[in-house]
Design a protein around this motif. Structure first.
Motif, PDB file in Angstrom:
ATOM      1  N   ALA A  46      27.781 -59.262 -85.531  1.00 24.22           N
ATOM      2  CA  ALA A  46      28.121 -60.687 -85.495  1.00 24.22           C
ATOM      3  C   ALA A  46      28.866 -61.030 -86.768  1.00 24.22           C
ATOM      4  O   ALA A  46      28.477 -60.584 -87.853  1.00 24.22           O
ATOM      5  CB  ALA A  46      26.867 -61.527 -85.396  1.00 24.22           C
ATOM      6  N   MET A  47      29.943 -61.791 -86.635  1.00 25.46           N
ATOM      7  CA  MET A  47      30.696 -62.185 -87.808  1.00 25.46           C
ATOM      8  C   MET A  47      30.753 -63.696 -87.904  1.00 25.46           C
ATOM      9  O   MET A  47      31.166 -64.370 -86.968  1.00 25.46           O
ATOM     10  CB  MET A  47      32.085 -61.561 -87.769  1.00 25.46           C
ATOM     11  CG  MET A  47      32.020 -60.168 -88.343  1.00 25.46           C
ATOM     12  SD  MET A  47      33.022 -58.895 -87.620  1.00 25.46           S
ATOM     13  CE  MET A  47      33.188 -59.251 -85.958  1.00 25.46           C
ATOM     14  N   LEU A  48      30.297 -64.209 -89.037  1.00 26.37           N
ATOM     15  CA  LEU A  48      30.253 -65.651 -89.250  1.00 26.37           C
ATOM     16  C   LEU A  48      31.121 -65.979 -90.457  1.00 26.37           C
ATOM     17  O   LEU A  48      31.191 -65.185 -91.405  1.00 26.37           O
ATOM     18  CB  LEU A  48      28.816 -66.113 -89.502  1.00 26.37           C
ATOM     19  CG  LEU A  48      27.816 -65.770 -88.394  1.00 26.37           C
ATOM     20  CD1 LEU A  48      26.403 -66.108 -88.832  1.00 26.37           C
ATOM     21  CD2 LEU A  48      28.167 -66.506 -87.113  1.00 26.37           C
ATOM     22  N   ALA A  49      31.748 -67.130 -90.413  1.00 27.25           N
ATOM     23  CA  ALA A  49      32.672 -67.473 -91.500  1.00 27.25           C
ATOM     24  C   ALA A  49      32.573 -68.952 -91.826  1.00 27.25           C
ATOM     25  O   ALA A  49      32.269 -69.770 -90.955  1.00 27.25           O
ATOM     26  CB  ALA A  49      34.100 -67.133 -91.086  1.00 27.25           C
ATOM     27  N   ARG A  50      32.809 -69.268 -93.104  1.00 30.99           N
ATOM     28  CA  ARG A  50      32.925 -70.681 -93.484  1.00 30.99           C
ATOM     29  C   ARG A  50      33.910 -70.795 -94.639  1.00 30.99           C
ATOM     30  O   ARG A  50      34.142 -69.826 -95.376  1.00 30.99           O
ATOM     31  CB  ARG A  50      31.569 -71.256 -93.879  1.00 30.99           C
ATOM     32  CG  ARG A  50      30.996 -70.629 -95.120  1.00 30.99           C
ATOM     33  CD  ARG A  50      29.661 -71.230 -95.498  1.00 30.99           C
ATOM     34  NE  ARG A  50      29.105 -70.496 -96.622  1.00 30.99           N
ATOM     35  CZ  ARG A  50      27.906 -70.695 -97.138  1.00 30.99           C
ATOM     36  NH1 ARG A  50      27.119 -71.596 -96.600  1.00 30.99           N
ATOM     37  NH2 ARG A  50      27.487 -69.984 -98.158  1.00 30.99           N
ATOM     38  N   PHE A  51      34.470 -71.977 -94.756  1.00 32.40           N
ATOM     39  CA  PHE A  51      35.375 -72.269 -95.871  1.00 32.40           C
ATOM     40  C   PHE A  51      34.644 -73.134 -96.888  1.00 32.40           C
ATOM     41  O   PHE A  51      33.864 -74.019 -96.521  1.00 32.40           O
ATOM     42  CB  PHE A  51      36.603 -73.051 -95.382  1.00 32.40           C
ATOM     43  CG  PHE A  51      37.551 -72.249 -94.534  1.00 32.40           C
ATOM     44  CD1 PHE A  51      38.285 -71.213 -95.087  1.00 32.40           C
ATOM     45  CD2 PHE A  51      37.724 -72.540 -93.188  1.00 32.40           C
ATOM     46  CE1 PHE A  51      39.174 -70.475 -94.309  1.00 32.40           C
ATOM     47  CE2 PHE A  51      38.610 -71.810 -92.400  1.00 32.40           C
ATOM     48  CZ  PHE A  51      39.337 -70.776 -92.966  1.00 32.40           C
ATOM     49  N   VAL A  52      34.906 -72.864 -98.168  1.00 32.68           N
ATOM     50  CA  VAL A  52      34.468 -73.766 -99.228  1.00 32.68           C
ATOM     51  C   VAL A  52      35.749 -74.220 -99.917  1.00 32.68           C
ATOM     52  O   VAL A  52      36.393 -73.436-100.616  1.00 32.68           O
ATOM     53  CB  VAL A  52      33.530 -73.048-100.224  1.00 32.68           C
ATOM     54  CG1 VAL A  52      33.158 -73.988-101.367  1.00 32.68           C
ATOM     55  CG2 VAL A  52      32.278 -72.553 -99.508  1.00 32.68           C
ATOM     56  N   LEU A  53      36.123 -75.468 -99.681  1.00 30.19           N
ATOM     57  CA  LEU A  53      37.452 -75.920-100.086  1.00 30.19           C
ATOM     58  C   LEU A  53      37.358 -76.967-101.185  1.00 30.19           C
ATOM     59  O   LEU A  53      36.358 -77.687-101.288  1.00 30.19           O
ATOM     60  CB  LEU A  53      38.184 -76.497 -98.859  1.00 30.19           C
ATOM     61  CG  LEU A  53      38.361 -75.481 -97.710  1.00 30.19           C
ATOM     62  CD1 LEU A  53      38.902 -76.162 -96.461  1.00 30.19           C
ATOM     63  CD2 LEU A  53      39.306 -74.356 -98.135  1.00 30.19           C
ATOM     64  N   PRO A  54      38.391 -77.065-102.018  1.00 29.01           N
ATOM     65  CA  PRO A  54      38.391 -78.083-103.073  1.00 29.01           C
ATOM     66  C   PRO A  54      38.282 -79.486-102.463  1.00 29.01           C
ATOM     67  O   PRO A  54      38.620 -79.680-101.287  1.00 29.01           O
ATOM     68  CB  PRO A  54      39.763 -77.900-103.743  1.00 29.01           C
ATOM     69  CG  PRO A  54      40.221 -76.536-103.354  1.00 29.01           C
ATOM     70  CD  PRO A  54      39.615 -76.242-102.021  1.00 29.01           C
ATOM     71  N   ASP A  55      37.844 -80.434-103.280  1.00 25.82           N
ATOM     72  CA  ASP A  55      37.692 -81.819-102.806  1.00 25.82           C
ATOM     73  C   ASP A  55      38.964 -82.312-102.120  1.00 25.82           C
ATOM     74  O   ASP A  55      40.052 -82.177-102.664  1.00 25.82           O
ATOM     75  CB  ASP A  55      37.407 -82.756-103.998  1.00 25.82           C
ATOM     76  CG  ASP A  55      35.935 -82.733-104.342  1.00 25.82           C
ATOM     77  OD1 ASP A  55      35.168 -82.136-103.565  1.00 25.82           O
ATOM     78  OD2 ASP A  55      35.576 -83.296-105.393  1.00 25.82           O
ATOM     79  N   GLY A  56      38.800 -82.884-100.953  1.00 28.37           N
ATOM     80  CA  GLY A  56      39.942 -83.483-100.252  1.00 28.37           C
ATOM     81  C   GLY A  56      40.763 -82.483 -99.455  1.00 28.37           C
ATOM     82  O   GLY A  56      41.643 -82.873 -98.693  1.00 28.37           O
ATOM     83  N   VAL A  57      40.514 -81.187 -99.645  1.00 23.10           N
ATOM     84  CA  VAL A  57      41.316 -80.168 -98.948  1.00 23.10           C
ATOM     85  C   VAL A  57      40.619 -79.764 -97.651  1.00 23.10           C
ATOM     86  O   VAL A  57      39.392 -79.626 -97.606  1.00 23.10           O
ATOM     87  CB  VAL A  57      41.531 -78.929 -99.844  1.00 23.10           C
ATOM     88  CG1 VAL A  57      42.151 -77.777 -99.069  1.00 23.10           C
ATOM     89  CG2 VAL A  57      42.404 -79.304-101.040  1.00 23.10           C
TER      90      VAL A  57
END
Ligand SMILES: [Zn+2]
Length: 488
Positions: free
Chosen positions: A150-161
């Protein structure tokens, strides 16, 4: 346009490569034993990504680039331990030897534009303050892996991005589930201060973002444009070919057509980039062919670029037919554009056979020859399907027959077999005399039988033995799938 991860594609203003489709979403299943979690953290300048990959159970041998151009982009890789990070060897692949189950590794990727190590690779692009960075640059695949991982992914993006839509919705903990298609095909992703505009299409939703720049068209006009193109394309399979697709609208100066260029990415979801002229007016944009053409690619399986004549031929044929079915063109206008295209295809080219012309297209730029030869064969096939079934069958039905394989990569002859439903069917018979000839397919006899003739003031539709089939080709057809929730 389209291409797959392994193949080099051509580059024009933005990018290139890959065409997409998506399977119906399945209900959430329990996670398999082996789970890999990716966290993609972007720096505020958008040009460096730190990816943390955690292996909850077994650890693969390596993290491998999904495309050649991703190989040189990794700057550092390390395993994260209690006593601090320990560097991992990078030799194209990131070696995971010595990494234990439960540990995490981190790699840093340079996303700066202007570094095109591989000819024809998409690369990354700045559009104002936003950045387009295809997955080929920053996504690395566990190697080896199997279907039970199983492959899970998430983004941690700068404020407002935000990121444009590339993978299915996140679960309550913020994880998006990705699958093998994410590694097999390039997907196009934009990062920036983006707002997602949701556009309902029959049986699905398009998530559109508009990148930094000035456009004449407002949000409502964009919805009209993409929604109309989406409805038109739904007239092949009875519904839009994906339940969800991400569209990146790129405002483009110096465009002399409403849409300068389009490109399709395939992955866990299809992604489509469309370069729209800053001065494009809604009355010219809505009937434009480009979005219809690109979305049509999603309705068929992927075929490598060396045999692009078949998928480009289908998309190029349908870009007229579907616009007429949707009322974006009159049937006369659609036939007129088709005759212009055939004339262009006949006059372009390098004297190669269609098979060779298609194989060499990225070097010779004989696009007109390849696309319109394929479109002529698609028209001849549509007529053959209809004649051989007494009007009961059509090219649409052949597309439906092949559509359950649209997450696969097929050779052209496999696609033809899937469309024909076996060997030696109508499409195969239409293609056989022309694929190894250096002349443009002789479509004139078909046009005469249909009663389509070039007149002094444009195309003339005459009484002819095939007039009923001619009119049926441009007929709107059966009702389309509904979209009860309207993509709110
Ligand atoms: Zn195309």
């Amino acid at each position: 346009m389209l291409a797959r991860v392994r193949s080099a594609a051509l580059g024009i203003v933005l990018v290139l490569a890959s065409c997409g489709a998506s399977a119906p979403p399945s209900p959430p299943a329990p996670l398999p034993a082996r789970t890999v979690r990716y966290t993609f953290a972007l720096e505020p300048d958008l040009e460096h990504m730190h990816t943390t990959v955690c292996f909850e159970d077994g650890v693969p041998d390596a993290l491998a680039a999904i495309h050649e151009e991703g190989r040189a982009r990794v700057e550092t890789a390390e395993v994260l331990r209690a006593d601090g990070p320990h560097a991992l060897p990078i030799d194209g692949e990131i070696s995971l030897r010595g990494v234990a189950p439960g540990e995490c590794v981190r790699y840093r990727v340079d996303l700066a534009p202007g570094r095109r190590a591989t000819p024809g690779a998409p690369g990354s692009y700045r559009v104002g303050d936003d950045l387009v960075a295809p997955t080929s640059l920053w996504l690395r695949a566990p190697s080896p892996r199997d279907a039970s991982t199983a492959m899970l992914a998430r983004f941690v993006l700068p404020d407002g991005v935000r990121a444009s839509t590339v993978w299915p919705d996140a679960d309550e903990e913020g994880w998006m589930r990705i699958d093998e298609r994410a590694f097999r095909y390039i997907a196009y992703v934009a990062f920036g201060e983006l707002e997602v505009e949701r556009v309902p299409v029959p049986g699905g939703c398009i998530d559109a973002v508009v990148l930094d720049g000035a456009l004449q068209i407002d949000a409502e006009q964009r919805r009209a444009w993409l929604g109309t193109a989406g409805r038109a394309v739904s007239r092949v399979l009875g519904r839009f070919p994906a339940e969800r697709a991400g569209v990146i609208v790129v405002p483009t100066p110096f465009a002399d057509t409403p849409v300068l260029f389009g490109i399709v990415g395939r992955g866990a979801l299809p992604t489509i980039a469309l370069l729209v002229g800053e001065n494009a007016r809604p009355d010219a944009l809505v009937p434009d062919w480009t979005a219809v053409h690109e979305f049509t690619h999603l309705a068929s399986p992927f075929v490598e670029r060396d045999e692009a004549w078949i998928t480009e031929g289908l998309a190029t044929y349908y870009q007229q037919v579907l616009r007429a079915r949707e009322g974006m063109l009159t049937p006369e206008q659609a036939w007129n554009e088709m005759l212009h295209g055939f004339a262009r295809g006949r006059s372009e080219g390098t004297g190669r056979t269609l098979r060779e012309e298609s194989r060499d297209m990225l070097r010779t730029y004989a696009f007109g020859r390849v696309y319109w030869s394929g479109a002529a064969l698609a028209l001849m096939a549509d007529v053959a399907y209809r004649r051989s079934s007494d009007g009961q069958g059509s090219l649409d039905d052949a597309m439906v027959r092949a559509s359950d394989r649209r997450d696969e990569t097929l050779r052209a002859d496999e696609l033809v077999r899937a469309m024909d439903g076996g060997d030696g069917g109508p499409f195969a018979q239409v293609i056989a005399p022309w694929i190894d000839r250096d002349e443009f397919p002789d479509v004139d006899e078909t046009l005469a039988w249909l009663g389509v003739r070039r007149g002094v003031a444009g195309v003339e539709l005459l009484d002819a033995p095939g007039a009923a089939i001619r009119d049926a080709i441009m007929n709107p057809g059966a009702p389309l799938a509904s979209n009860p929730d309207g993509c709110r």
